[in-house]
Design an enzyme around this catalytic site. Structure first.
Site, PDB file in Angstrom:
ATOM      1  N   ARG A 107      -9.174   8.421  -1.094  1.00 51.53           N
ATOM      2  CA  ARG A 107     -10.154   8.869  -0.101  1.00 51.53           C
ATOM      3  C   ARG A 107     -11.002  10.004  -0.649  1.00 51.53           C
ATOM      4  O   ARG A 107     -10.556  10.762  -1.506  1.00 51.53           O
ATOM      5  CB  ARG A 107      -9.426   9.342   1.166  1.00 51.53           C
ATOM      6  CG  ARG A 107      -9.030   8.200   2.075  1.00 51.53           C
ATOM      7  CD  ARG A 107      -8.451   8.739   3.377  1.00 51.53           C
ATOM      8  NE  ARG A 107      -8.390   7.698   4.374  1.00 51.53           N
ATOM      9  CZ  ARG A 107      -9.327   7.476   5.304  1.00 51.53           C
ATOM     10  NH1 ARG A 107     -10.393   8.254   5.374  1.00 51.53           N
ATOM     11  NH2 ARG A 107      -9.196   6.503   6.165  1.00 51.53           N
ATOM     12  N   HIS A 152       0.930   6.212   1.928  1.00 44.97           N
ATOM     13  CA  HIS A 152       1.663   7.167   2.774  1.00 44.97           C
ATOM     14  C   HIS A 152       2.898   7.761   2.115  1.00 44.97           C
ATOM     15  O   HIS A 152       3.495   8.680   2.660  1.00 44.97           O
ATOM     16  CB  HIS A 152       1.918   6.550   4.147  1.00 44.97           C
ATOM     17  CG  HIS A 152       0.610   6.286   4.846  1.00 44.97           C
ATOM     18  ND1 HIS A 152      -0.275   7.307   5.116  1.00 44.97           N
ATOM     19  CD2 HIS A 152       0.006   5.144   5.228  1.00 44.97           C
ATOM     20  CE1 HIS A 152      -1.367   6.792   5.674  1.00 44.97           C
ATOM     21  NE2 HIS A 152      -1.218   5.479   5.750  1.00 44.97           N
ATOM     22  N   GLU A 209     -11.287  -8.923   2.931  1.00 39.03           N
ATOM     23  CA  GLU A 209     -10.028  -8.608   3.599  1.00 39.03           C
ATOM     24  C   GLU A 209     -10.344  -8.420   5.073  1.00 39.03           C
ATOM     25  O   GLU A 209     -11.177  -7.575   5.436  1.00 39.03           O
ATOM     26  CB  GLU A 209      -9.388  -7.344   3.006  1.00 39.03           C
ATOM     27  CG  GLU A 209      -8.059  -7.040   3.696  1.00 39.03           C
ATOM     28  CD  GLU A 209      -7.189  -6.068   2.923  1.00 39.03           C
ATOM     29  OE1 GLU A 209      -7.254  -6.034   1.678  1.00 39.03           O
ATOM     30  OE2 GLU A 209      -6.426  -5.343   3.595  1.00 39.03           O
ATOM     31  N   ASN A 235       0.856  -1.194   0.000  1.00 37.42           N
ATOM     32  CA  ASN A 235       0.000   0.000   0.000  1.00 37.42           C
ATOM     33  C   ASN A 235       0.894   1.247   0.000  1.00 37.42           C
ATOM     34  O   ASN A 235       1.725   1.413   0.900  1.00 37.42           O
ATOM     35  CB  ASN A 235      -0.895  -0.047   1.244  1.00 37.42           C
ATOM     36  CG  ASN A 235      -1.846   1.124   1.322  1.00 37.42           C
ATOM     37  OD1 ASN A 235      -1.458   2.263   1.082  1.00 37.42           O
ATOM     38  ND2 ASN A 235      -3.088   0.866   1.679  1.00 37.42           N
ATOM     39  N   ARG A 273      -6.803  13.030   0.811  1.00 39.51           N
ATOM     40  CA  ARG A 273      -5.726  13.447   1.722  1.00 39.51           C
ATOM     41  C   ARG A 273      -4.376  12.851   1.352  1.00 39.51           C
ATOM     42  O   ARG A 273      -3.350  13.373   1.734  1.00 39.51           O
ATOM     43  CB  ARG A 273      -6.068  13.090   3.172  1.00 39.51           C
ATOM     44  CG  ARG A 273      -6.053  11.617   3.445  1.00 39.51           C
ATOM     45  CD  ARG A 273      -6.279  11.316   4.899  1.00 39.51           C
ATOM     46  NE  ARG A 273      -7.636  11.657   5.320  1.00 39.51           N
ATOM     47  CZ  ARG A 273      -8.196  11.167   6.429  1.00 39.51           C
ATOM     48  NH1 ARG A 273      -7.497  10.381   7.227  1.00 39.51           N
ATOM     49  NH2 ARG A 273      -9.420  11.460   6.741  1.00 39.51           N
TER      50      ARG A 273
HETATM   51  N1  PXP Z   1      -5.905  -2.929   3.838  1.00 41.12           N
HETATM   52  C1  PXP Z   1      -6.861  -1.981   3.907  1.00 41.12           C
HETATM   53  C2  PXP Z   1      -8.222  -2.326   3.422  1.00 41.12           C
HETATM   54  C3  PXP Z   1      -6.568  -0.693   4.399  1.00 41.12           C
HETATM   55  O1  PXP Z   1      -7.534   0.232   4.458  1.00 41.12           O
HETATM   56  C4  PXP Z   1      -5.247  -0.402   4.797  1.00 41.12           C
HETATM   57  C5  PXP Z   1      -4.891   0.953   5.325  1.00 41.12           C
HETATM   58  O2  PXP Z   1      -5.330   1.945   4.565  1.00 41.12           O
HETATM   59  C6  PXP Z   1      -4.289  -1.410   4.675  1.00 41.12           C
HETATM   60  C7  PXP Z   1      -4.647  -2.667   4.220  1.00 41.12           C
HETATM   61  C8  PXP Z   1      -2.858  -1.169   5.033  1.00 41.12           C
HETATM   62  O3  PXP Z   1      -2.738  -0.875   6.382  1.00 41.12           O
HETATM   63  P1  PXP Z   1      -1.372  -0.349   6.918  1.00 41.12           P
HETATM   64  O4  PXP Z   1      -1.068   0.918   6.191  1.00 41.12           O
HETATM   65  O5  PXP Z   1      -1.640  -0.143   8.372  1.00 41.12           O
HETATM   66  O6  PXP Z   1      -0.348  -1.407   6.659  1.00 41.12           O
END
Ligand code: PXP
Length: 250
Positions: A51, A16, A157, A13, A55
């Site tokens: 989102r 960030h 998930e 992901n 953001r």
């Molecule tokens: N899976 C889903 C559906 C999420 O919403 C997120 C966070 O946005 C993640 C996985 C990943 O989580 P993290 O960033 O805490 O590893």
């Protein structure tokens, strides 16, 4: 359990990376560059959450990811008409429907599927018809899993946040209860014919007990990897996660 169930996919992901970019405006660090590095480091997919308030990930990030990725995009979104339209335009490999509150810092809980069953079934149908694999982000709860199955999701998930928080806060009893729930509900969903993913809050310390559940075929991990990249680089951070996952599966 078939051989294919043994393979555990890593979805990285990159939200960030966009959070850091947006802290200053401008174009760096570039989430697309992060996605390319993640692919080369062994990610099986890229996850990005557009989102409502934009953001972190932007509309043009999604467009760019659709253009450059050679691994599947898992497009996370709220169940809104705006997001459905964007998903139907891009037709990503997968859409993961998540709950969204403006005031939250991150996706705090799973989607309430039971109470919104009819609405969600109508929401999911066109996405499936467009060829997207529909995943629903839910708490490890039997009723939510059954409802996810009824609305036509192919994938669930399971939210691992409660397990990870308990682990890192040293609440061992809670940690074990949450881990058991993830294990039992992975089995339950698998037996219903759903593909099972797990995500949220996973770190090097918490990943292996979850990776050990053979019903789970994908982990989605973001925040920890982006943080770890500061200290060891993004490529090594991902490779270490991959190594830990493979160590358990092998
Ligand atoms: N899976 C889903 C559906 C999420 O919403 C997120 C966070 O946005 C993640 C996985 C990943 O989580 P993290 O960033 O805490 O590893």
């Amino acid at each position: 359990m078939t051989a294919s169930q043994k393979k555990l996919r890593l979805g990285v992901n990159i939200d960030h990376v966009a959070t850091v970019r947006n802290a200053r405006g401008g174009g760096t660090p570039d989430p697309l560059r992060a996605a390319r590095i993640a692919e080369l480091a062994g990610a099986d997919g890229i996850t990005a959450h557009l989102r409502e308030d934009r953001r972190h990930i932007s509309d043009s990030d999604i467009e760019g990811l659709m253009n450059i990725l050679s691994v599947p995009l898992n497009f996370e979104m709220a169940a809104t008409a705006e997001m459905q339209e964007i998903a139907l335009f891009h037709k990503p490999h997968a859409v993961c429907i998540v709950p969204e509150k403006r005031e939250e810092r991150t996706t705090e809980g799973g989607l309430e599927v039971v109470r919104e069953e009819k609405k969600l079934a109508e929401f999911v149908a066109p996405l499936r018809d467009a060829g997207c694999r529909v995943s629903i982000f839910i708490a490890p709860d039997k009723h939510q899993i059954e409802a996810a199955c009824r609305i036509g999701a192919q994938v669930i998930e399971l939210h691992s946040g409660a397990y990870c928080d308990a682990h890192h806060e040293g609440r061992i009893e809670d940690r074990n209860i949450e881990l058991e729930a993830l294990r039992d509900m992975s089995r339950f969903a698998y037996d219903l014919g759903l593909e099972v993913h797990v995500g949220h809050g996973l770190t090097y310390e918490t990943v292996q007990p979850v990776a050990a559940f053979l019903e789970v075929v994908e982990l989605n991990i973001g925040h920890f990897l982006i943080g770890e990249a500061i200290f060891r680089g993004f490529d090594p951070a991902i490779k270490e996660m991959r190594r830990l996952m493979d160590e358990v599966r092998n």
